[in-house]
Scaffold this motif. Structure first.
Motif: not given
Length: 320
Positions: A113-135
């Protein structure tokens, strides 16, 4: 008996106002319930989600104004994923996060999957995940009044990442007690560690745990930007009691039945100490507020209603 997927995830914040600003104005999620921690009503418990906070879309936060920074490490829920509709949405988010000066790593590939790892304003580890191929488990419906483009909006929780020193005992609980199944492995490029993927229910991004095995890390010290627990979906209250019986038969210490008003739950820790919750899909957040006005006022479960005045005095107002 089968867990249907991820129900919600609860994390820690130092400041409710800053938290609301980030998750509603930057990520465009809806604040679907502004309430308090039922075990300690002196602190806010904030719920974000899709248009009505459907199970599987809920990201929640406890506010503790004296809490220190999270120290990342082992025995932890180490990354929280948020699903977006497709790869085009990820391009939108890459531009948006850059424009808003949010720390991120750009678009990368992870487990197909294509993803974007990122952090919020308090450094929480987050990731946006594309549902393009999700089943598998379907996503929710982005809030149409979102501060972000609803066409590209967050549609729910994606894979939840755990970091643990020992896989064997955790895998036994996941597969033999909770009914998860192995669905693959991949190498985590940042650490070169193998990640083992487990899924439940219909599978897919909304029903996965990604387990990182890192025996040499120090245990995490929970603080702001850290995650308290993850919950998994149970279809009904009747089935929840069956799960409690299974936990007892498996000698897993647990909370027993807990009524959270918006859902019913049981809590327990897996062998590496991470707190799990099993939670029913209903009754949901429209139990005490209509859909149009979710999250606008302080909502309290009936057993706390008589203490409303006292509780309100201890909480700072939130503007949004």
């Amino acid at each position: 008996m089968e867990l249907l997927g991820i129900h919600h995830l609860s994390a820690m914040t130092k400041n409710a106002q800053d938290n609301v600003d980030f998750y509603t104005k930057v990520l465009g999620m809806r604040l679907v319930k502004k309430t308090v921690n039922q075990d300690d009503p002196s602190m806010y418990h904030l719920f974000y989600g899709d248009e009505v906070g459907n199970p599987g879309t809920e990201l929640t936060f406890f506010e503790m104004d004296q809490i220190g920074q999270n120290h990342d490490g082992n025995n932890s829920i180490s990354t929280t994923s948020l699903r977006v509709p497709n790869d085009e949405a990820l391009k939108y988010w890459e531009e948006r996060l850059t424009h808003l000066d949010v720390e991120h790593e750009g678009i990368v590939e992870q487990f197909g999957r294509r993803v974007i790892p990122f952090r919020d304003h308090e450094k929480q580890r987050l990731m946006l995940v594309s549902d393009e191929k999700n089943e598998g488990v379907s996503g929710g419906i982005p809030w149409q009044q979102s501060k972000a483009d609803p066409q590209h909006g967050v549609i729910g929780l994606g894979p939840i990442h755990l970091t643990i020193p020992d896989l064997e005992r955790t895998e036994a609980v996941l597969t033999e007690v909770m009914g998860f199944r192995r669905s693959g492995t991949y190498e985590f490029t940042q650490t070169e560690n193998e990640v083992v993927v487990f899924e439940t229910g219909e599978g897919g991004a909304g029903a996965e745990l990604h387990v990182h095995v890192s025996p040499n890390l120090h245990p995490e010290r929970l603080g702001r930007g850290g995650v308290h627990h993850v919950a998994f979906r149970v279809q009904s209250e009747e089935e929840l009691y069956q799960w409690i019986d299974r936990l007892n038969q498996s000698k897993l210490g647990n909370s027993g039945f807990v009524d959270r008003y918006y859902f019913k739950s049981v809590y327990f820790r897996e062998p590496n100490g991470i707190l799990f919750e099993l939670a029913t899909d209903g009754p949901g957040f429209t139990t005490d507020e209509d859909e149009l006005n979710l999250g606008e006022t302080l909502a309290l479960p009936p057993f706390l209603e008589e203490k409303r005045e006292e509780i309100t005095k201890n909480l700072k107002p939130i503007n949004y």
